[in-house]
Enzyme design. Structure first.
Site, mmCIF file in Angstrom:
data_model
loop_
_atom_site.group_PDB
_atom_site.id
_atom_site.type_symbol
_atom_site.label_atom_id
_atom_site.label_comp_id
_atom_site.label_asym_id
_atom_site.label_seq_id
_atom_site.Cartn_x
_atom_site.Cartn_y
_atom_site.Cartn_z
ATOM 1 N N LYS A 125 -4.114 -37.759 36.266
ATOM 2 C CA LYS A 125 -3.647 -37.245 34.982
ATOM 3 C C LYS A 125 -2.946 -38.336 34.161
ATOM 4 O O LYS A 125 -3.090 -38.402 32.933
ATOM 5 C CB LYS A 125 -2.713 -36.055 35.197
ATOM 6 C CG LYS A 125 -3.444 -34.781 35.609
ATOM 7 C CD LYS A 125 -4.419 -34.344 34.526
ATOM 8 C CE LYS A 125 -5.108 -33.044 34.839
ATOM 9 N NZ LYS A 125 -6.057 -32.649 33.767
ATOM 10 N N SER A 136 -0.161 -32.548 33.171
ATOM 11 C CA SER A 136 0.590 -31.666 34.066
ATOM 12 C C SER A 136 2.000 -32.206 34.231
ATOM 13 O O SER A 136 2.224 -33.425 34.146
ATOM 14 C CB SER A 136 -0.109 -31.606 35.428
ATOM 15 O OG SER A 136 0.734 -31.033 36.401
ATOM 16 N N SER A 137 2.937 -31.310 34.494
ATOM 17 C CA SER A 137 4.319 -31.755 34.718
ATOM 18 C C SER A 137 4.457 -32.573 35.992
ATOM 19 O O SER A 137 5.468 -33.257 36.180
ATOM 20 C CB SER A 137 5.257 -30.545 34.778
ATOM 21 O OG SER A 137 4.889 -29.664 35.827
ATOM 22 N N CYS A 138 3.444 -32.562 36.872
ATOM 23 C CA CYS A 138 3.538 -33.336 38.111
ATOM 24 C C CYS A 138 3.390 -34.837 37.873
ATOM 25 O O CYS A 138 3.527 -35.626 38.801
ATOM 26 C CB CYS A 138 2.499 -32.868 39.123
ATOM 27 S SG CYS A 138 0.823 -33.392 38.747
ATOM 28 N N TYR A 160 -3.538 -36.344 42.343
ATOM 29 C CA TYR A 160 -3.760 -35.570 41.115
ATOM 30 C C TYR A 160 -2.941 -36.137 39.967
ATOM 31 O O TYR A 160 -3.445 -36.311 38.843
ATOM 32 C CB TYR A 160 -3.401 -34.107 41.360
ATOM 33 C CG TYR A 160 -3.514 -33.216 40.155
ATOM 34 C CD1 TYR A 160 -4.750 -32.763 39.717
ATOM 35 C CD2 TYR A 160 -2.381 -32.813 39.454
ATOM 36 C CE1 TYR A 160 -4.861 -31.922 38.610
ATOM 37 C CE2 TYR A 160 -2.482 -31.980 38.346
ATOM 38 C CZ TYR A 160 -3.722 -31.540 37.936
ATOM 39 O OH TYR A 160 -3.816 -30.725 36.836
ATOM 40 N N HIS A 182 -1.880 -22.121 43.325
ATOM 41 C CA HIS A 182 -0.506 -22.563 43.108
ATOM 42 C C HIS A 182 0.462 -21.486 43.594
ATOM 43 O O HIS A 182 0.059 -20.384 43.968
ATOM 44 C CB HIS A 182 -0.280 -22.854 41.621
ATOM 45 C CG HIS A 182 -0.942 -24.101 41.148
ATOM 46 N ND1 HIS A 182 -2.143 -24.097 40.474
ATOM 47 C CD2 HIS A 182 -0.588 -25.405 41.261
ATOM 48 C CE1 HIS A 182 -2.501 -25.329 40.176
ATOM 49 N NE2 HIS A 182 -1.575 -26.144 40.642
#
Length: 326
Positions: free
Chosen positions: A154, A121-123, A150, A193
């Site tokens: 990841k 994920s970009s997070c 989270y 989201h």
């Protein structure tokens, strides 16, 4: 970049009769992968829902891999959610996602899977990351606090793939999608989201004849959005054309403010009510734009515009009566 390309495009594509396991096939990403693979003629696809195999349970995962013996794995299974869900359930977000990654990646090694694609994920990138976010910015500073559990899970999945490659010679790759949307998204306001939450709020406000609706934050932060079928196309492209330890961003390379996104959704659903911004709610990371030059240099880029993607998503919602079932 030339060295990256030389080291990464060295393998043959999956055969169409290859045994392919899609972990998380009922979710937003997994269902798009199923659609894409079927469209490309792959017919030996393995799926299993949570009742059949709990990916957080190592014994169940081992038994499943021993029984099915997949050749390729798309690891799209994850516990996901927006700011509210991440805030309220941090233990579940870190535990569930750590266990899923550990169990599936280790089983893929143990049962000699030819190749695995892990979806991050970009997070994973730092809160105050330079923009656009390049893959090498990972772990250079602090994460955004609203989704740190989270993100850490990841990042652990990425490091698992890289570590197994280094120690065991596996072919486990990782890609980092930007914010996703599309058919089979989650429209529950407590766990969704930002984009599906806004679609539901605005669409239902129109149905009720409301004169206004409330959006979180200031509307000033920027976000990039990728239609999920574009992601599925990119995942298949990477599975067939990329080998390497380095992570690969997947996005459109363009972003919009949340206020601009609201305006686009209002136009798509033909709602002319007033927007009320609840500034007591968090905005999250100020900006999250991915640098997608790496995957573009490999030969892939997104095709679906945000306007077209919103229309496709709304059409799917109406067809499946989603707002009646939220």
């Amino acid at each position: 970049m030339a060295a990256f390309l030389a080291a990464s495009t060295v393998q043959a594509a999956m055969l169409q009769n290859a045994k392919i396991y899609i972990a998380g096939h009922n979710g937003l990403v997994g269902s798009a992968l199923v659609r894409r693979l079927h469209a490309e003629g792959y017919h030996n696809i393995i799926t299993a829902d949570h009742k059949e195999v709990d990916l957080r349970n190592q014994q169940e995962v081992y038994q499943f891999f021993d029984r099915e013996r997949p050749e390729y794995v798309f690891l799209a299974a994850a516990k996901v959610g927006g700011i509210l869900a991440n805030r309220d359930y941090p233990a579940e977000f870190i535990y569930d996602n750590l266990m899923i990654a550990c169990n599936v990646i280790h089983a893929a090694h143990h049962f000699n899977v030819k190749k695995l694609l892990f979806l991050g994920s970009s997070c994973i990138y730092p809160r105050n990351c330079p923009q656009p976010m390049k893959e090498e910015y990972l772990l250079t500073s602090e994460l955004e606090w609203t989704n740190e559990p989270y993100a850490i899970a990841k990042i652990a999945g990425i490091k698992l793939c890289q570590s197994y490659n280094r120690q065991y010679g596996t072919k486990f790759i990782s890609c980092m999608p930007t914010n996703l949307y599309g058919p089979c998204d989650n429209f529950n306001l407590e766990t969704s989201h930002v984009l599906p939450a806004l679609i539901r709020k605005i669409y239902t406000a129109k149905l009720r004849g409301d004169k206004e609706f409330v959006a979180w934050g200031t509307g000033a932060v920027y976000r990039e959005f990728l239609y999920v079928d574009d992601l599925a196309d990119a995942c298949l492209f990477l599975m067939n054309h990329y080998e390497g330890d380095e992570i690969v961003n997947i996005g459109t390379g363009a972003d919009v403010t949340i206020a601009d996104l609201v305006a686009l959704i209002k136009e798509a659903v033909d709602f002319d009510g007033e927007i009320i911004w609840d500034r007591s709610k968090p905005d999250g990371t100020p900006r999250k734009l991915l640098d997608v030059s790496r995957i573009k240099d490999l030969g892939w880029q997104a095709k679906v515009t945000l306007q077209d993607g919103l229309k496709k998503t709304l059409d799917w919602c109406k067809e499946h009566h989603i707002f009646e079932n939220c």
